[in-house]
Design a protein around this motif. Structure first.
Motif, PDB file in Angstrom:
ATOM      1  N   LEU A 109       0.895  -1.131  -0.021  1.00 16.67           N
ATOM      2  CA  LEU A 109       0.151  -0.089   0.020  1.00 16.67           C
ATOM      3  C   LEU A 109       0.906   1.287   0.022  1.00 16.67           C
ATOM      4  O   LEU A 109       0.481   2.361  -0.704  1.00 16.67           O
ATOM      5  CB  LEU A 109      -1.122  -0.017   1.205  1.00 16.67           C
ATOM      6  N   GLN A 110       1.999   1.137   0.720  1.00 19.30           N
ATOM      7  CA  GLN A 110       2.945   2.389   0.514  1.00 19.30           C
ATOM      8  C   GLN A 110       3.464   2.929  -0.950  1.00 19.30           C
ATOM      9  O   GLN A 110       3.432   3.703  -1.384  1.00 19.30           O
ATOM     10  CB  GLN A 110       4.256   1.996   1.734  1.00 19.30           C
ATOM     11  N   THR A 136      -2.350 -11.186  -4.509  1.00 20.16           N
ATOM     12  CA  THR A 136      -1.917 -11.494  -2.911  1.00 20.16           C
ATOM     13  C   THR A 136      -2.728 -10.407  -2.014  1.00 20.16           C
ATOM     14  O   THR A 136      -2.993 -11.043  -1.005  1.00 20.16           O
ATOM     15  CB  THR A 136      -0.451 -11.292  -2.728  1.00 20.16           C
ATOM     16  N   HIS A 137      -2.795  -9.295  -2.195  1.00 21.18           N
ATOM     17  CA  HIS A 137      -3.209  -8.148  -1.506  1.00 21.18           C
ATOM     18  C   HIS A 137      -4.686  -7.355  -1.763  1.00 21.18           C
ATOM     19  O   HIS A 137      -5.110  -6.832  -0.985  1.00 21.18           O
ATOM     20  CB  HIS A 137      -2.091  -7.083  -1.047  1.00 21.18           C
ATOM     21  N   GLY A 138      -4.926  -7.486  -3.025  1.00 16.97           N
ATOM     22  CA  GLY A 138      -6.296  -7.044  -3.512  1.00 16.97           C
ATOM     23  C   GLY A 138      -6.033  -5.687  -4.057  1.00 16.97           C
ATOM     24  O   GLY A 138      -4.789  -5.299  -4.156  1.00 16.97           O
ATOM     25  N   PHE A 139      -7.140  -5.013  -4.479  1.00 21.47           N
ATOM     26  CA  PHE A 139      -6.753  -3.536  -4.929  1.00 21.47           C
ATOM     27  C   PHE A 139      -6.639  -2.413  -3.913  1.00 21.47           C
ATOM     28  O   PHE A 139      -6.968  -2.854  -2.953  1.00 21.47           O
ATOM     29  CB  PHE A 139      -8.039  -3.135  -5.884  1.00 21.47           C
ATOM     30  N   PRO A 140      -5.792  -1.338  -4.182  1.00 20.41           N
ATOM     31  CA  PRO A 140      -5.360  -0.453  -3.214  1.00 20.41           C
ATOM     32  C   PRO A 140      -6.716   0.241  -2.439  1.00 20.41           C
ATOM     33  O   PRO A 140      -6.660   0.472  -1.385  1.00 20.41           O
ATOM     34  CB  PRO A 140      -4.653   0.622  -3.920  1.00 20.41           C
ATOM     35  N   ASP A 141      -7.874   0.152  -3.330  1.00 16.98           N
ATOM     36  CA  ASP A 141      -8.936   1.001  -2.779  1.00 16.98           C
ATOM     37  C   ASP A 141     -10.024   0.165  -2.208  1.00 16.98           C
ATOM     38  O   ASP A 141     -11.064   0.416  -1.831  1.00 16.98           O
ATOM     39  CB  ASP A 141      -9.585   1.756  -3.778  1.00 16.98           C
ATOM     40  N   ASP A 142      -9.711  -1.160  -2.043  1.00 16.33           N
ATOM     41  CA  ASP A 142     -10.459  -2.378  -1.373  1.00 16.33           C
ATOM     42  C   ASP A 142     -10.832  -1.727   0.162  1.00 16.33           C
ATOM     43  O   ASP A 142      -9.729  -1.317   0.681  1.00 16.33           O
ATOM     44  CB  ASP A 142     -10.003  -3.433  -1.569  1.00 16.33           C
ATOM     45  N   ASN A 158      -8.006 -12.867   2.985  1.00 13.34           N
ATOM     46  CA  ASN A 158      -9.473 -12.412   2.621  1.00 13.34           C
ATOM     47  C   ASN A 158      -9.531 -11.327   1.604  1.00 13.34           C
ATOM     48  O   ASN A 158     -10.405 -10.554   1.176  1.00 13.34           O
ATOM     49  CB  ASN A 158     -10.130 -11.950   3.726  1.00 13.34           C
ATOM     50  N   ALA A 159      -8.178 -11.182   0.821  1.00  9.16           N
ATOM     51  CA  ALA A 159      -8.189 -10.081  -0.422  1.00  9.16           C
ATOM     52  C   ALA A 159      -9.271 -10.604  -1.404  1.00  9.16           C
ATOM     53  O   ALA A 159      -9.463 -11.719  -1.634  1.00  9.16           O
ATOM     54  CB  ALA A 159      -6.958 -10.109  -0.807  1.00  9.16           C
ATOM     55  N   PRO A 160      -9.678  -9.508  -1.836  1.00 11.49           N
ATOM     56  CA  PRO A 160     -10.899 -10.003  -2.840  1.00 11.49           C
ATOM     57  C   PRO A 160     -10.449 -10.369  -4.154  1.00 11.49           C
ATOM     58  O   PRO A 160      -9.086 -10.224  -4.548  1.00 11.49           O
ATOM     59  CB  PRO A 160     -11.459  -8.551  -3.153  1.00 11.49           C
ATOM     60  N   ALA A 161     -11.328 -11.214  -4.718  1.00 14.24           N
ATOM     61  CA  ALA A 161     -10.845 -12.024  -6.185  1.00 14.24           C
ATOM     62  C   ALA A 161     -10.529 -10.931  -7.230  1.00 14.24           C
ATOM     63  O   ALA A 161     -11.017 -10.040  -7.070  1.00 14.24           O
ATOM     64  CB  ALA A 161     -11.815 -12.869  -6.477  1.00 14.24           C
ATOM     65  N   ALA A 171      -5.835  -6.789 -15.163  1.00 10.31           N
ATOM     66  CA  ALA A 171      -6.482  -7.383 -14.179  1.00 10.31           C
ATOM     67  C   ALA A 171      -7.662  -6.484 -13.293  1.00 10.31           C
ATOM     68  O   ALA A 171      -7.365  -5.120 -13.179  1.00 10.31           O
ATOM     69  CB  ALA A 171      -5.423  -7.525 -12.856  1.00 10.31           C
ATOM     70  N   PHE A 172      -8.937  -6.719 -12.992  1.00 11.24           N
ATOM     71  CA  PHE A 172      -9.832  -5.888 -12.444  1.00 11.24           C
ATOM     72  C   PHE A 172     -10.995  -6.778 -11.442  1.00 11.24           C
ATOM     73  O   PHE A 172     -10.656  -8.014 -11.295  1.00 11.24           O
ATOM     74  CB  PHE A 172     -10.682  -5.414 -13.669  1.00 11.24           C
TER      75      PHE A 172
END
Length: 221
Positions: A109-110, A136-142, A158-161, A171-172
């Motif tokens: 995120l950093q 691995t971590h999901g989108f930044p704005d999740d 639990n990162a979104p698919a 990727a979206f």
């Protein structure tokens, strides 16, 4: 060192340059590398393709001059190793090139946060993820649940698919149509009848089931 060697293969370094050309040419980009040797290789690859790039490392003497050149667009791509992950503020930066995988959600995120600063004329940020960090971590704005309690559960599992387009490789967040190229995904057909195959049922011992669960949990740690 092993991480740097894996990420420094010619096909990956070359791909970073070509994908920048394809998706963000002319934009101010920050490339995050594994170590100094990797960063030097990536910087050289960009410069050899006529894209002005500069190094910003821990031992860089003229650091202020490099940052100034990046801010006024004299340098298009700033190649770095953990120097601008936190506390770095150049709003003109609009593209993050992730060339190092990380298991750290905060570091991820950093890094992407360096290109999320608002600026006049800046509509969006582009993240070129060459290291699978989004998966691995999901989108930044999740939306994420944060806690200061010791022992709080991590959200990374639990990162979104993330859905990937087989045509343009964008990727979206899961959707029936690719937002980049318009590719329409076929609907998954649900089985209307139960399948059948030969086999024998076996008795499940409580101890054996508990052991299987514990082994699975150990593998996922």
């Amino acid at each position: 060192e092993q991480l740097a060697r894996a990420m420094d293969r010619p096909v990956i370094t070359g791909n970073a340059v070509s994908q920048y050309r394809k998706h963000a040419l002319g934009q101010q980009a920050i490339a995050f590398c594994c170590n100094v040797k990797h960063a030097e290789s990536v910087c050289k690859a960009f410069n050899s393709e006529g894209i002005k790039a500069g190094l910003l490392l821990g031992h860089t003497v003229d650091r202020d001059e490099v940052v100034k050149s990046f801010g006024d667009a004299t340098i298009q791509v700033l190649v770095t190793v953990e120097v601008v992950s936190e506390g770095f503020d150049v709003p003109a930066a609009s593209c993050a090139i992730l060339l190092r995988p990380t298991k750290s959600l905060s570091l991820y995120l950093q890094q992407v946060g360096r290109v999320l600063r608002p600026a006049p004329g800046k509509e969006a940020a582009i993240i070129l993820d060459h290291s699978n960090n989004v998966r691995t971590h999901g989108f930044p704005d999740d939306e994420r649940e944060w806690s200061l309690l010791e022992g709080a559960k991590k959200n990374s599992s639990n990162a979104p698919a993330v859905r990937e387009c087989p045509i343009c490789y964008a990727a979206f967040k899961p959707a029936p149509i690719c937002p980049e190229c318009g590719h329409v995904f076929e609907k998954e057909k649900k089985a209307k009848t139960l399948g059948h195959k030969e086999g024998e049922l076996e008795e499940l011992k409580r101890e054996n089931v508990r052991q299987r669960i514990e082994e699975k949990l150990d593998k996922n740690k």
